[in-house]
Motif scaffolding. Structure first.
Motif, short mmCIF file in Angstrom:
data_model
loop_
_atom_site.label_atom_id
_atom_site.label_comp_id
_atom_site.label_asym_id
_atom_site.label_seq_id
_atom_site.Cartn_x
_atom_site.Cartn_y
_atom_site.Cartn_z
N ASN A 155 32.16 22.04 20.56
CA ASN A 155 31.48 23.15 20.53
C ASN A 155 32.35 23.95 20.72
O ASN A 155 32.50 25.34 20.23
N THR A 156 33.33 23.86 21.82
CA THR A 156 34.40 24.90 22.23
C THR A 156 35.28 25.08 21.40
O THR A 156 35.60 26.36 20.84
N ILE A 157 35.79 23.95 20.51
CA ILE A 157 36.65 24.05 19.36
C ILE A 157 36.24 24.96 18.25
O ILE A 157 36.67 25.76 17.79
N LEU A 158 34.85 24.75 17.94
CA LEU A 158 34.10 25.18 16.67
C LEU A 158 33.84 26.58 16.98
O LEU A 158 34.31 27.36 16.21
N ILE A 159 33.57 27.00 18.16
CA ILE A 159 33.20 28.39 18.57
C ILE A 159 34.52 29.37 18.57
O ILE A 159 34.70 30.30 17.75
N CYS A 160 35.55 28.61 18.83
CA CYS A 160 36.82 29.17 18.77
C CYS A 160 37.42 29.35 17.51
O CYS A 160 37.84 30.37 16.99
N ILE A 163 26.08 26.81 15.92
CA ILE A 163 26.86 25.86 17.21
C ILE A 163 26.63 26.52 18.14
O ILE A 163 26.36 25.95 19.07
N CYS A 164 26.46 27.85 18.38
CA CYS A 164 26.25 28.38 19.83
C CYS A 164 24.78 28.15 20.25
O CYS A 164 24.78 27.83 21.47
N SER A 165 24.00 28.02 19.27
CA SER A 165 22.63 27.71 19.79
C SER A 165 22.42 26.40 20.34
O SER A 165 21.83 25.85 21.16
N GLU A 210 25.44 28.69 33.80
CA GLU A 210 26.79 29.17 34.51
C GLU A 210 27.65 28.34 33.55
O GLU A 210 28.72 29.12 33.34
N ASN A 211 27.71 27.09 33.30
CA ASN A 211 28.74 26.70 32.64
C ASN A 211 28.84 26.74 31.16
O ASN A 211 29.81 27.07 30.67
N PHE A 212 27.53 27.48 30.59
CA PHE A 212 27.44 27.77 29.13
C PHE A 212 28.48 29.16 29.09
O PHE A 212 29.25 29.29 28.05
N MET A 213 28.33 30.13 30.16
CA MET A 213 29.14 31.07 30.03
C MET A 213 30.72 31.05 30.11
O MET A 213 31.50 31.56 29.44
N ALA A 214 30.90 30.00 31.06
CA ALA A 214 32.39 29.50 31.26
C ALA A 214 32.97 28.96 29.97
O ALA A 214 33.92 29.41 29.52
N ILE A 215 32.02 28.14 29.05
CA ILE A 215 32.54 27.58 27.87
C ILE A 215 32.75 28.67 26.77
O ILE A 215 33.59 28.83 26.03
N MET A 216 31.86 29.71 26.94
CA MET A 216 31.97 30.80 25.96
C MET A 216 33.16 31.76 26.21
O MET A 216 33.90 32.10 25.20
N SER A 268 35.84 30.69 27.43
CA SER A 268 36.87 29.88 27.28
C SER A 268 37.40 29.91 25.89
O SER A 268 38.36 29.97 25.22
N ALA A 269 36.35 29.73 24.95
CA ALA A 269 36.40 29.84 23.54
C ALA A 269 36.89 31.21 23.06
O ALA A 269 37.60 31.35 22.18
N ALA A 270 36.58 32.40 23.80
CA ALA A 270 36.83 33.55 23.53
C ALA A 270 38.32 33.70 23.66
O ALA A 270 39.09 34.28 23.00
N SER A 271 38.85 33.23 24.68
CA SER A 271 40.38 33.20 25.04
C SER A 271 41.07 32.49 24.22
O SER A 271 42.17 32.61 23.67
N TYR A 272 40.77 31.38 23.45
CA TYR A 272 41.21 30.72 22.50
C TYR A 272 41.36 31.36 21.30
O TYR A 272 42.41 31.41 20.49
N VAL A 273 40.45 32.14 20.86
CA VAL A 273 40.40 32.95 19.72
C VAL A 273 41.61 33.90 19.93
O VAL A 273 42.15 34.42 18.94
N SER A 274 41.62 34.52 21.21
CA SER A 274 42.60 35.74 21.09
C SER A 274 44.24 34.89 21.24
O SER A 274 44.78 35.63 20.48
N VAL A 275 44.21 33.70 21.49
CA VAL A 275 45.47 33.23 21.12
C VAL A 275 45.74 32.79 19.54
O VAL A 275 47.16 32.89 19.16
N LEU A 276 44.88 32.44 19.01
CA LEU A 276 45.14 32.14 17.46
C LEU A 276 45.16 33.56 16.73
O LEU A 276 46.05 33.67 15.87
#
Length: 374
Positions: free
Chosen positions: A255-260, A289-291, A354-360, A362-370
Protein backbone atom coordinates in the motif's frame (compact mmCIF):
# COMPACT_ATOMS: atom_id res chain seq x y z
CA UNK A 1 -33.41 -9.33 22.60
CA UNK A 2 -32.34 -10.74 19.26
CA UNK A 3 -29.16 -12.77 19.26
CA UNK A 4 -27.17 -12.31 16.09
CA UNK A 5 -23.89 -13.72 14.91
CA UNK A 6 -21.15 -11.22 14.27
CA UNK A 7 -20.13 -13.25 11.19
CA UNK A 8 -21.97 -11.14 8.61
CA UNK A 9 -23.61 -12.60 5.52
CA UNK A 10 -21.42 -10.50 3.22
CA UNK A 11 -18.38 -12.13 4.82
CA UNK A 12 -19.86 -15.59 4.38
CA UNK A 13 -20.12 -14.98 0.64
CA UNK A 14 -16.49 -13.86 0.61
CA UNK A 15 -15.45 -16.93 2.58
CA UNK A 16 -17.13 -19.14 -0.01
CA UNK A 17 -15.58 -17.28 -2.96
CA UNK A 18 -12.07 -17.47 -1.49
CA UNK A 19 -12.60 -21.15 -0.55
CA UNK A 20 -12.20 -20.60 3.19
CA UNK A 21 -15.68 -21.37 4.57
CA UNK A 22 -15.85 -24.91 6.06
CA UNK A 23 -17.74 -27.29 3.82
CA UNK A 24 -17.20 -25.36 0.59
CA UNK A 25 -17.70 -27.88 -2.27
CA UNK A 26 -14.67 -28.89 -4.35
CA UNK A 27 -12.15 -26.83 -2.31
CA UNK A 28 -9.02 -28.23 -3.98
CA UNK A 29 -10.34 -27.58 -7.49
CA UNK A 30 -11.39 -24.02 -6.60
CA UNK A 31 -8.02 -23.25 -5.00
CA UNK A 32 -6.26 -24.68 -8.05
CA UNK A 33 -8.33 -22.42 -10.32
CA UNK A 34 -7.49 -19.37 -8.18
CA UNK A 35 -3.77 -20.15 -8.29
CA UNK A 36 -3.72 -20.89 -12.02
CA UNK A 37 -5.71 -17.78 -13.01
CA UNK A 38 -3.84 -15.38 -10.71
CA UNK A 39 -0.51 -16.97 -11.60
CA UNK A 40 -1.16 -16.63 -15.35
CA UNK A 41 -2.34 -13.03 -14.96
CA UNK A 42 0.68 -12.09 -12.83
CA UNK A 43 3.14 -13.76 -15.23
CA UNK A 44 1.72 -11.89 -18.22
CA UNK A 45 1.50 -8.59 -16.31
CA UNK A 46 5.06 -8.59 -14.96
CA UNK A 47 6.35 -9.81 -18.32
CA UNK A 48 4.80 -6.71 -19.89
CA UNK A 49 6.27 -4.42 -17.20
CA UNK A 50 9.78 -5.86 -17.65
CA UNK A 51 9.78 -5.82 -21.47
CA UNK A 52 8.49 -2.21 -21.61
CA UNK A 53 10.66 -0.92 -18.78
CA UNK A 54 13.01 0.96 -21.10
CA UNK A 55 10.53 2.06 -23.75
CA UNK A 56 7.69 3.32 -21.53
CA UNK A 57 7.58 6.74 -19.88
CA UNK A 58 7.73 7.05 -16.09
CA UNK A 59 3.98 7.53 -15.74
CA UNK A 60 3.31 4.41 -17.87
CA UNK A 61 5.70 2.34 -15.73
CA UNK A 62 4.08 3.59 -12.53
CA UNK A 63 0.59 2.94 -13.94
CA UNK A 64 1.46 -0.63 -14.93
CA UNK A 65 3.07 -1.35 -11.57
CA UNK A 66 0.08 0.03 -9.65
CA UNK A 67 -2.29 -2.49 -11.22
CA UNK A 68 0.11 -5.45 -10.79
CA UNK A 69 0.64 -5.04 -7.04
CA UNK A 70 -2.97 -5.62 -5.86
CA UNK A 71 -3.03 -8.99 -7.62
CA UNK A 72 0.27 -9.91 -5.97
CA UNK A 73 -1.06 -8.85 -2.58
CA UNK A 74 -4.22 -10.91 -3.04
CA UNK A 75 -2.10 -13.91 -4.06
CA UNK A 76 -0.05 -13.57 -0.84
CA UNK A 77 -3.16 -13.25 1.35
CA UNK A 78 -4.79 -16.30 -0.19
CA UNK A 79 -1.63 -18.35 0.35
CA UNK A 80 -1.45 -17.24 4.01
CA UNK A 81 -5.08 -18.18 4.68
CA UNK A 82 -4.92 -21.47 2.78
CA UNK A 83 -1.80 -22.53 4.68
CA UNK A 84 -3.52 -21.77 8.01
CA UNK A 85 -7.04 -23.15 7.49
CA UNK A 86 -7.48 -24.47 11.03
CA UNK A 87 -6.59 -21.10 12.54
CA UNK A 88 -9.24 -19.15 10.63
CA UNK A 89 -11.87 -21.84 11.18
CA UNK A 90 -11.10 -21.78 14.89
CA UNK A 91 -11.55 -18.00 14.93
CA UNK A 92 -14.91 -18.30 13.16
CA UNK A 93 -16.12 -21.11 15.43
CA UNK A 94 -15.13 -19.13 18.55
CA UNK A 95 -17.08 -16.14 17.26
CA UNK A 96 -20.20 -18.24 16.70
CA UNK A 97 -19.86 -19.96 20.08
CA UNK A 98 -19.32 -16.74 22.03
CA UNK A 99 -22.32 -15.06 20.39
CA UNK A 100 -24.54 -17.96 21.48
CA UNK A 101 -23.01 -18.36 24.92
CA UNK A 102 -23.02 -14.72 26.04
CA UNK A 103 -26.21 -13.58 24.31
CA UNK A 104 -28.07 -14.23 27.59
CA UNK A 105 -25.85 -11.71 29.40
CA UNK A 106 -26.15 -9.11 26.64
CA UNK A 107 -28.91 -6.90 28.07
CA UNK A 108 -27.91 -3.89 25.96
CA UNK A 109 -27.79 -5.69 22.59
CA UNK A 110 -24.06 -5.16 22.09
CA UNK A 111 -23.81 -8.36 20.01
CA UNK A 112 -26.78 -7.41 17.84
CA UNK A 113 -25.45 -3.88 17.30
CA UNK A 114 -21.98 -5.22 16.45
CA UNK A 115 -23.54 -7.69 13.99
CA UNK A 116 -25.43 -4.92 12.17
CA UNK A 117 -22.41 -2.61 12.20
CA UNK A 118 -20.19 -5.43 10.94
CA UNK A 119 -22.58 -6.13 8.07
CA UNK A 120 -22.79 -2.50 6.94
CA UNK A 121 -19.07 -1.77 7.29
CA UNK A 122 -17.84 -4.95 5.62
CA UNK A 123 -20.36 -4.52 2.79
CA UNK A 124 -19.23 -0.90 2.36
CA UNK A 125 -15.57 -1.91 2.19
CA UNK A 126 -16.24 -4.45 -0.56
CA UNK A 127 -18.53 -2.01 -2.42
CA UNK A 128 -15.74 0.59 -2.41
CA UNK A 129 -13.35 -1.87 -4.07
CA UNK A 130 -15.90 -3.08 -6.62
CA UNK A 131 -16.83 0.54 -7.45
CA UNK A 132 -13.18 1.50 -7.84
CA UNK A 133 -12.74 -1.50 -10.14
CA UNK A 134 -15.73 -0.35 -12.22
CA UNK A 135 -14.36 3.17 -12.57
CA UNK A 136 -10.96 1.75 -13.48
CA UNK A 137 -12.58 -0.20 -16.34
CA UNK A 138 -14.45 2.91 -17.53
CA UNK A 139 -11.29 5.02 -17.33
CA UNK A 140 -9.31 2.55 -19.43
CA UNK A 141 -11.96 1.79 -22.05
CA UNK A 142 -13.41 5.26 -22.55
CA UNK A 143 -12.30 7.02 -25.79
CA UNK A 144 -8.99 8.92 -25.56
CA UNK A 145 -7.99 12.03 -27.45
CA UNK A 146 -4.87 10.39 -28.88
CA UNK A 147 -6.45 7.34 -30.51
CA UNK A 148 -4.04 4.71 -31.79
CA UNK A 149 -4.41 1.80 -34.16
CA UNK A 150 -3.92 -0.78 -31.37
CA UNK A 151 -6.73 -1.27 -28.92
CA UNK A 152 -5.80 -0.99 -25.24
CA UNK A 153 -6.37 -3.92 -22.91
CA UNK A 154 -7.85 -3.40 -19.49
CA UNK A 155 -4.75 -4.95 -17.89
CA UNK A 156 -1.49 -4.55 -19.79
CA UNK A 157 -0.17 -8.02 -20.58
CA UNK A 158 2.25 -9.85 -22.82
CA UNK A 159 0.05 -12.50 -24.43
CA UNK A 160 1.24 -15.13 -26.95
CA UNK A 161 -1.30 -14.00 -29.58
CA UNK A 162 -2.46 -10.79 -31.25
CA UNK A 163 -5.21 -9.09 -29.25
CA UNK A 164 -6.06 -6.34 -31.78
CA UNK A 165 -8.31 -8.54 -33.89
CA UNK A 166 -11.96 -9.23 -33.13
CA UNK A 167 -13.34 -11.25 -31.39
CA UNK A 168 -10.07 -12.01 -29.56
CA UNK A 169 -9.86 -8.49 -28.16
CA UNK A 170 -13.44 -8.59 -26.84
CA UNK A 171 -12.93 -12.04 -25.29
CA UNK A 172 -9.69 -11.02 -23.56
CA UNK A 173 -11.18 -7.78 -22.21
CA UNK A 174 -14.30 -9.62 -21.00
CA UNK A 175 -12.13 -12.16 -19.17
CA UNK A 176 -10.11 -9.32 -17.63
CA UNK A 177 -13.28 -7.51 -16.47
CA UNK A 178 -14.59 -10.67 -14.79
CA UNK A 179 -11.22 -11.32 -13.13
CA UNK A 180 -10.95 -7.67 -12.07
CA UNK A 181 -14.40 -7.73 -10.44
CA UNK A 182 -13.87 -11.02 -8.58
CA UNK A 183 -10.42 -10.04 -7.34
CA UNK A 184 -11.70 -6.60 -6.25
CA UNK A 185 -14.36 -8.34 -4.16
CA UNK A 186 -11.78 -10.75 -2.70
CA UNK A 187 -9.36 -7.88 -2.07
CA UNK A 188 -11.99 -5.98 -0.08
CA UNK A 189 -13.02 -9.17 1.70
CA UNK A 190 -9.77 -9.49 3.66
CA UNK A 191 -10.04 -5.95 5.02
CA UNK A 192 -13.65 -6.63 5.95
CA UNK A 193 -12.63 -9.90 7.62
CA UNK A 194 -10.20 -8.13 9.95
CA UNK A 195 -12.81 -5.46 10.67
CA UNK A 196 -15.40 -8.14 11.49
CA UNK A 197 -13.25 -10.07 13.98
CA UNK A 198 -12.09 -6.85 15.68
CA UNK A 199 -15.69 -5.65 16.09
CA UNK A 200 -16.51 -9.04 17.61
CA UNK A 201 -13.75 -8.59 20.19
CA UNK A 202 -15.07 -5.12 20.97
CA UNK A 203 -18.66 -6.28 21.55
CA UNK A 204 -17.51 -9.16 23.76
CA UNK A 205 -15.49 -6.74 25.89
CA UNK A 206 -18.52 -4.44 26.10
CA UNK A 207 -20.73 -7.33 27.28
CA UNK A 208 -18.21 -8.43 29.90
CA UNK A 209 -17.64 -4.93 31.26
CA UNK A 210 -21.34 -4.04 31.29
CA UNK A 211 -22.22 -7.22 33.22
CA UNK A 212 -19.61 -6.46 35.86
CA UNK A 213 -20.51 -2.76 36.11
CA UNK A 214 -24.18 -3.51 36.75
CA UNK A 215 -23.46 -5.91 39.63
CA UNK A 216 -23.88 -3.87 42.85
CA UNK A 217 -21.91 -6.19 45.14
CA UNK A 218 -19.08 -7.97 43.43
CA UNK A 219 -17.66 -11.16 44.89
CA UNK A 220 -15.12 -13.84 44.09
CA UNK A 221 -17.44 -15.37 41.48
CA UNK A 222 -17.48 -12.13 39.52
CA UNK A 223 -13.71 -11.86 39.83
CA UNK A 224 -13.31 -15.36 38.35
CA UNK A 225 -15.63 -14.37 35.49
CA UNK A 226 -13.51 -11.26 34.78
CA UNK A 227 -10.22 -13.17 34.84
CA UNK A 228 -11.46 -16.09 32.73
CA UNK A 229 -13.11 -13.86 30.10
CA UNK A 230 -10.03 -11.66 29.96
CA UNK A 231 -7.85 -14.71 29.32
CA UNK A 232 -10.25 -15.96 26.63
CA UNK A 233 -10.19 -12.60 24.87
CA UNK A 234 -6.38 -12.46 25.07
CA UNK A 235 -6.16 -15.93 23.51
CA UNK A 236 -8.61 -14.91 20.76
CA UNK A 237 -6.63 -11.74 19.94
CA UNK A 238 -3.45 -13.82 19.79
CA UNK A 239 -5.11 -15.96 17.10
CA UNK A 240 -6.01 -12.80 15.17
CA UNK A 241 -2.40 -11.64 15.45
CA UNK A 242 -1.05 -14.96 14.15
CA UNK A 243 -3.38 -14.92 11.16
CA UNK A 244 -3.10 -11.26 10.16
CA UNK A 245 0.42 -10.18 11.10
CA UNK A 246 2.04 -11.16 7.79
CA UNK A 247 -1.04 -10.07 5.85
CA UNK A 248 -0.63 -6.68 7.52
CA UNK A 249 3.08 -6.59 6.64
CA UNK A 250 2.41 -7.27 2.96
CA UNK A 251 -0.47 -4.78 3.09
CA UNK A 252 1.70 -2.00 4.54
CA UNK A 253 4.56 -2.55 2.06
CA UNK A 254 2.36 -2.80 -1.04
CA UNK A 255 0.00 0.00 0.00
CA UNK A 256 2.91 2.37 0.60
CA UNK A 257 4.06 1.72 -2.99
CA UNK A 258 0.51 1.91 -4.36
CA UNK A 259 -0.33 5.17 -2.58
CA UNK A 260 2.90 6.63 -3.93
CA UNK A 261 2.19 5.44 -7.51
CA UNK A 262 -1.46 6.46 -7.57
CA UNK A 263 -0.76 9.81 -5.94
CA UNK A 264 1.83 10.53 -8.62
CA UNK A 265 -0.58 9.54 -11.41
CA UNK A 266 -3.37 11.73 -9.98
CA UNK A 267 -1.09 14.78 -9.78
CA UNK A 268 0.10 14.25 -13.36
CA UNK A 269 -3.48 13.70 -14.59
CA UNK A 270 -4.55 17.04 -13.08
CA UNK A 271 -1.73 18.85 -14.85
CA UNK A 272 -2.15 17.42 -18.36
CA UNK A 273 -4.88 17.97 -20.90
CA UNK A 274 -7.35 15.14 -21.46
CA UNK A 275 -6.44 13.66 -18.07
CA UNK A 276 -10.04 12.94 -17.07
CA UNK A 277 -9.86 9.26 -18.03
CA UNK A 278 -6.68 8.87 -16.00
CA UNK A 279 -8.36 10.53 -13.02
CA UNK A 280 -11.45 8.35 -13.35
CA UNK A 281 -9.51 5.11 -13.11
CA UNK A 282 -7.18 6.23 -10.31
CA UNK A 283 -9.10 8.40 -7.82
CA UNK A 284 -11.44 5.73 -6.42
CA UNK A 285 -8.63 3.20 -6.66
CA UNK A 286 -6.54 5.53 -4.49
CA UNK A 287 -9.41 5.92 -1.99
CA UNK A 288 -9.86 2.16 -1.80
CA UNK A 289 -6.16 1.53 -1.15
CA UNK A 290 -6.04 4.22 1.56
CA UNK A 291 -9.19 2.85 3.19
CA UNK A 292 -7.70 -0.66 3.23
CA UNK A 293 -4.58 0.57 5.02
CA UNK A 294 -6.75 2.64 7.37
CA UNK A 295 -8.78 -0.45 8.33
CA UNK A 296 -5.66 -2.35 9.38
CA UNK A 297 -4.30 0.53 11.46
CA UNK A 298 -7.74 1.29 12.91
CA UNK A 299 -8.10 -2.34 14.02
CA UNK A 300 -4.93 -2.13 16.11
CA UNK A 301 -5.97 1.23 17.60
CA UNK A 302 -9.50 -0.06 18.36
CA UNK A 303 -8.20 -3.08 20.26
CA UNK A 304 -5.87 -0.91 22.34
CA UNK A 305 -8.78 1.36 23.27
CA UNK A 306 -10.99 -1.59 24.23
CA UNK A 307 -8.24 -3.01 26.42
CA UNK A 308 -8.26 0.25 28.37
CA UNK A 309 -11.98 -0.31 29.03
CA UNK A 310 -11.12 -3.59 30.78
CA UNK A 311 -8.59 -1.74 32.93
CA UNK A 312 -11.19 0.86 33.92
CA UNK A 313 -13.74 -1.82 34.75
CA UNK A 314 -11.24 -3.72 36.89
CA UNK A 315 -10.30 -0.53 38.73
CA UNK A 316 -13.97 0.13 39.54
CA UNK A 317 -14.22 -3.37 40.96
CA UNK A 318 -13.55 -1.91 44.44
CA UNK A 319 -10.50 -4.09 44.80
CA UNK A 320 -9.71 -2.61 48.23
CA UNK A 321 -12.84 -4.34 49.63
CA UNK A 322 -11.71 -7.76 48.45
CA UNK A 323 -9.55 -10.30 50.20
CA UNK A 324 -5.84 -9.47 49.71
CA UNK A 325 -5.26 -12.62 47.64
CA UNK A 326 -8.14 -11.67 45.35
CA UNK A 327 -7.07 -8.04 45.07
CA UNK A 328 -3.61 -9.13 43.93
CA UNK A 329 -5.21 -11.04 41.07
CA UNK A 330 -7.23 -7.97 40.15
CA UNK A 331 -4.11 -5.81 40.09
CA UNK A 332 -2.56 -8.27 37.62
CA UNK A 333 -5.66 -7.90 35.41
CA UNK A 334 -5.26 -4.12 35.49
CA UNK A 335 -1.57 -4.32 34.60
CA UNK A 336 -2.21 -6.79 31.77
CA UNK A 337 -5.05 -4.72 30.29
CA UNK A 338 -2.87 -1.60 30.38
CA UNK A 339 -0.43 -3.45 28.12
CA UNK A 340 -3.23 -3.63 25.57
CA UNK A 341 -4.11 -5.97 22.74
CA UNK A 342 -1.66 -5.64 19.89
CA UNK A 343 -1.89 -6.50 16.23
CA UNK A 344 1.43 -6.02 14.47
CA UNK A 345 2.65 -6.02 10.90
CA UNK A 346 5.25 -8.77 10.65
CA UNK A 347 6.14 -8.44 14.36
CA UNK A 348 7.92 -5.17 13.54
CA UNK A 349 5.54 -2.56 14.96
CA UNK A 350 1.97 -2.22 16.18
CA UNK A 351 -0.84 -1.24 13.87
CA UNK A 352 -2.02 2.15 15.05
CA UNK A 353 -3.26 5.47 13.73
CA UNK A 354 0.15 6.97 14.48
CA UNK A 355 1.79 4.46 12.13
CA UNK A 356 -0.95 5.10 9.56
CA UNK A 357 -0.01 8.77 9.47
CA UNK A 358 3.68 7.86 9.25
CA UNK A 359 3.02 5.60 6.25
CA UNK A 360 0.97 8.30 4.50
CA UNK A 361 3.75 10.84 5.07
CA UNK A 362 6.33 8.41 3.68
CA UNK A 363 4.21 7.78 0.59
CA UNK A 364 3.81 11.54 0.06
CA UNK A 365 7.58 12.02 0.25
CA UNK A 366 8.07 9.27 -2.38
CA UNK A 367 5.55 11.07 -4.63
CA UNK A 368 7.68 14.21 -4.47
CA UNK A 369 10.70 12.15 -5.53
CA UNK A 370 8.82 10.79 -8.56
CA UNK A 371 7.65 14.28 -9.48
CA UNK A 372 11.24 15.50 -9.34
CA UNK A 373 12.23 12.69 -11.75
CA UNK A 374 9.54 13.68 -14.28
Amino acid sequence: MTSNSTVSSSMKYGLHITVIWPGTPLPLLRKFCWLIVLGAFQTCQYSYVITHLKSDTLIEIVDNLSICLPYTLLYIKLCIVWTNPSLLREILSIMEEECRKYAVLDKHNFISKAAHLSYYLTSSVMCIHITSSTFYVLGVLMPHGNATTSRELLLKMNLPFDTNESPIYELVVSAQIICQTVTAYAFGFFGGLLLMVVLHVGCQIDVMCQVLMEVPHKNKKHLRFLVSRHQEIIAFVDKIEKLFTFMALSQVVSNTILICCLGYIIIIAIQIEDGFALLMKCVLFYIGICSELFIYCFAGEYLSTKSQLISDTAYKFLWYNLHPNDSRILILVILRSQKGFTVTFGKFANLSMENFMAIMKSAASYVSVLLAMT
